[in-house]
Enzyme design. Structure first.
Site, short mmCIF file in Angstrom:
data_model
loop_
_atom_site.label_atom_id
_atom_site.label_comp_id
_atom_site.label_asym_id
_atom_site.label_seq_id
_atom_site.Cartn_x
_atom_site.Cartn_y
_atom_site.Cartn_z
N TYR A 1 8.53 -17.65 -1.64
CA TYR A 1 8.36 -16.32 -1.78
C TYR A 1 9.53 -15.30 -1.96
O TYR A 1 9.76 -14.59 -2.62
CB TYR A 1 7.21 -15.82 -0.67
CG TYR A 1 7.06 -14.42 -0.45
CD1 TYR A 1 6.13 -13.56 -1.25
CD2 TYR A 1 7.82 -13.93 0.72
CE1 TYR A 1 5.71 -12.37 -1.02
CE2 TYR A 1 7.48 -12.46 0.82
CZ TYR A 1 6.61 -11.65 0.01
OH TYR A 1 6.48 -10.33 0.15
N GLN B 1 10.23 -16.98 19.09
CA GLN B 1 11.01 -16.28 17.84
C GLN B 1 10.80 -15.08 17.86
O GLN B 1 9.91 -14.27 18.30
CB GLN B 1 10.21 -17.25 16.71
CG GLN B 1 8.64 -16.82 16.54
CD GLN B 1 7.72 -17.64 17.17
OE1 GLN B 1 8.07 -18.19 18.42
NE2 GLN B 1 6.61 -17.83 16.71
N ARG C 1 11.23 -10.98 15.94
CA ARG C 1 11.06 -10.21 14.51
C ARG C 1 11.12 -8.61 15.12
O ARG C 1 11.32 -8.27 16.04
CB ARG C 1 9.78 -10.28 13.86
CG ARG C 1 9.55 -11.77 13.33
CD ARG C 1 10.30 -12.20 12.28
NE ARG C 1 9.90 -13.48 11.69
CZ ARG C 1 10.25 -14.44 12.13
NH1 ARG C 1 11.12 -14.60 13.32
NH2 ARG C 1 9.87 -15.77 11.47
N1 LIG Z 1 3.33 -6.06 4.38
C1 LIG Z 1 4.81 -6.57 4.83
O1 LIG Z 1 5.08 -6.81 5.90
C2 LIG Z 1 5.54 -6.84 3.47
C3 LIG Z 1 6.80 -7.49 3.72
C4 LIG Z 1 7.79 -7.36 2.58
C5 LIG Z 1 7.22 -7.29 1.25
N2 LIG Z 1 5.98 -6.91 1.09
C6 LIG Z 1 5.75 -6.63 -0.16
O2 LIG Z 1 4.90 -5.30 -0.21
C7 LIG Z 1 4.10 -5.35 -1.33
C8 LIG Z 1 2.66 -4.97 -0.71
O3 LIG Z 1 2.49 -5.86 0.39
P1 LIG Z 1 1.04 -5.73 1.25
O4 LIG Z 1 1.12 -5.92 2.66
O5 LIG Z 1 0.45 -4.34 0.83
O6 LIG Z 1 0.23 -6.81 0.47
P2 LIG Z 1 -1.25 -6.96 0.11
O7 LIG Z 1 -1.61 -8.51 -0.15
O8 LIG Z 1 -2.06 -6.20 1.18
O9 LIG Z 1 -1.32 -6.41 -1.23
C9 LIG Z 1 -0.97 -6.73 -2.45
C10 LIG Z 1 -1.87 -6.42 -3.47
O10 LIG Z 1 -1.50 -7.07 -4.78
C11 LIG Z 1 -2.68 -7.39 -5.48
N3 LIG Z 1 -2.50 -8.59 -6.28
C12 LIG Z 1 -2.11 -9.82 -6.33
N4 LIG Z 1 -2.11 -10.45 -7.30
C13 LIG Z 1 -2.50 -9.37 -8.37
C14 LIG Z 1 -2.52 -9.30 -9.76
N5 LIG Z 1 -2.29 -10.53 -10.59
N6 LIG Z 1 -3.02 -8.26 -10.41
C15 LIG Z 1 -3.04 -7.21 -9.82
N7 LIG Z 1 -2.78 -7.13 -8.42
C16 LIG Z 1 -2.76 -8.25 -7.78
C17 LIG Z 1 -3.43 -8.11 -4.44
O11 LIG Z 1 -4.91 -8.31 -4.86
C18 LIG Z 1 -3.23 -7.09 -3.04
O12 LIG Z 1 -4.43 -6.06 -3.03
C19 LIG Z 1 4.08 -6.78 -1.81
O13 LIG Z 1 4.72 -6.62 -3.09
C20 LIG Z 1 4.74 -7.62 -0.84
O14 LIG Z 1 5.42 -8.80 -1.11
C21 LIG Z 1 4.97 -6.65 2.07
#
Ligand SMILES: NC(=O)c1ccc[n+]([C@@H]2O[C@H](COP(=O)([O-])OP(=O)(O)OC[C@H]3O[C@@H](n4cnc5c(N)ncnc54)[C@H](O)[C@@H]3O)[C@@H](O)[C@H]2O)c1
Length: 323
Positions: A145, A214, A216
């Site tokens: 990831y 661990q 964070r």
């Molecule tokens: N929450 C955290 O701590 C964190 C940390 C680092 C990075 N991020 C990044 O922030 C962003 C949001 O994270 P989050 O915690 O809200 O995650 P989340 O999983 O709640 O939200 C991600 C959304 O993307 C949607 N999605 C997945 N595949 C898809 C597709 N093919 N087409 C359309 N939509 C799709 C999912 O249905 C989901 O609702 C992500 O890019 C994640 O990688 C989050």
């Protein structure tokens, strides 16, 4: 301004939509699926799979700003169990969204990267120094990831250089808060611990993944949203940390939530469960300097709001089971 938020059915995306709409923007919310918790936070809802080229074009059409938060992701247990799927889906989403934004000449493009891009060799002990943005290279992310996030950061920077796309890149560090995933296998440590503690009886027990030592740092979602908007309004086009620099052990995190719950809980440990890197903290020097941003919500306050929301959801889930 007309904006599109992808991943708008998810945790951070839904909070972001609500913020943008309340600040007067016209908001198109795009996701492949919607959660049950929130509604009425966008002007248009598009259910769409952004792994398809045409879906991304349709998502971006007619908007001036893109906030791309869609990702196939979850906690450490999830992202280490479905590696190919996570890399494939996220590469497809991100390539399609960048290309759609370029073709439709959007004014600004936000990409949500992650602390998972940082190298394993900088995160091998619980007492780690905070991670600075320039620690990213030589690259050695701990999981697939993180490799994909790093690849897409580079792709964003190349779109900026080659095509003049105005990009903003945030590296989120463990964002938590109400209305996030709290069950089903994709939840992260704060939500998982809140659920386990909410479901445990007084004098009951919970299982913590790893040995609890661990470390964070955790950032409350309202601070994250403010960080996204401050970055978007700035002229800073390089990756920047959005997180907290208060380092805690997972044991301390559990103790804080137990205290909030008012219960007496015994902690057990599962050393065989996935736990990710040994220690991770965010250095906020750059973000303070270029954006004047830092988190404002204390962990005690943020966890109280999160625990109360998850406790309500668990009560609701139980009453549905009994019906
Ligand atoms: N929450 C955290 O701590 C964190 C940390 C680092 C990075 N991020 C990044 O922030 C962003 C949001 O994270 P989050 O915690 O809200 O995650 P989340 O999983 O709640 O939200 C991600 C959304 O993307 C949607 N999605 C997945 N595949 C898809 C597709 N093919 N087409 C359309 N939509 C799709 C999912 O249905 C989901 O609702 C992500 O890019 C994640 O990688 C989050």
């Amino acid at each position: 301004m007309k904006v599109v938020v992808t991943g708008a059915g998810g945790f951070i995306g839904s909070h972001l939509c609500r913020y943008l709409k309340s600040h007067g923007h016209w908001v198109r919310a795009v996701d492949i699926k919607w959660n049950n918790y929130i509604s009425g936070y966008a002007d248009e809802y598009l259910t769409s799979d952004l792994r398809r080229v045409n879906s991304a074009l349709q998502a971006v059409k007619g908007t001036e700003r893109v906030y791309n938060l869609a990702a196939n992701m979850g906690g450490i247990g999830y992202i280490t169990s479905v590696k190919a799927e996570v890399m494939r889906d996220n590469v497809l989403i991100n390539v399609n969204m960048l290309e759609a934004a370029r073709k439709q000449k959007v004014e600004r493009y936000f990409y949500s990267s992650s602390a998972c891009i940082y190298p394993t060799y900088k995160q091998e002990s619980p007492e780690v120094p905070p991670l600075r943005e320039d620690d990213a290279y030589p690259a050695d992310p701990d999981n697939e990831y993180g490799w994909e996030k790093l690849f897409t950061e580079r792709l964003c920077l190349n779109y900026a250089e080659d095509f003049g796309l105005n990009v903003r890149i945030a590296r989120f560090h463990n964002i938590y808060g109400p209305e996030g995933t709290y069950k089903g296998g994709r939840e992260k440590a704060p939500a998982a611990l809140c659920r386990k503690i909410a479901e445990a009886s007084d004098l009951g027990k919970i299982v913590i993944w790893g040995d609890g030592k661990q470390t964070r740092s955790f950032c409350y979602v309202d601070d994250c949203i403010r960080g996204i908007e401050t970055l978007m309004e700035s002229d800073y086009g390089q990756p920047v940390n959005i997180g907290s620099d208060r380092l805690v052990t997972i044991d301390e995190l559990a103790d804080m939530i137990i205290k909030i719950s008012g219960k007496n809980i015994v902690k057990k440990y599962d050393p065989t469960a996935p736990q990710g890197v040994r220690g991770r903290n965010a250095d906020l020097s750059l973000v303070r300097k270029v954006l004047g941003w830092e988190p404002q919500v204390s962990m005690e306050e943020g966890l109280t709001r999160t625990y109360k929301w998850i406790e309500m959801q668990c009560l609701h889930d139980n009453s549905k089971k009994e019906e």
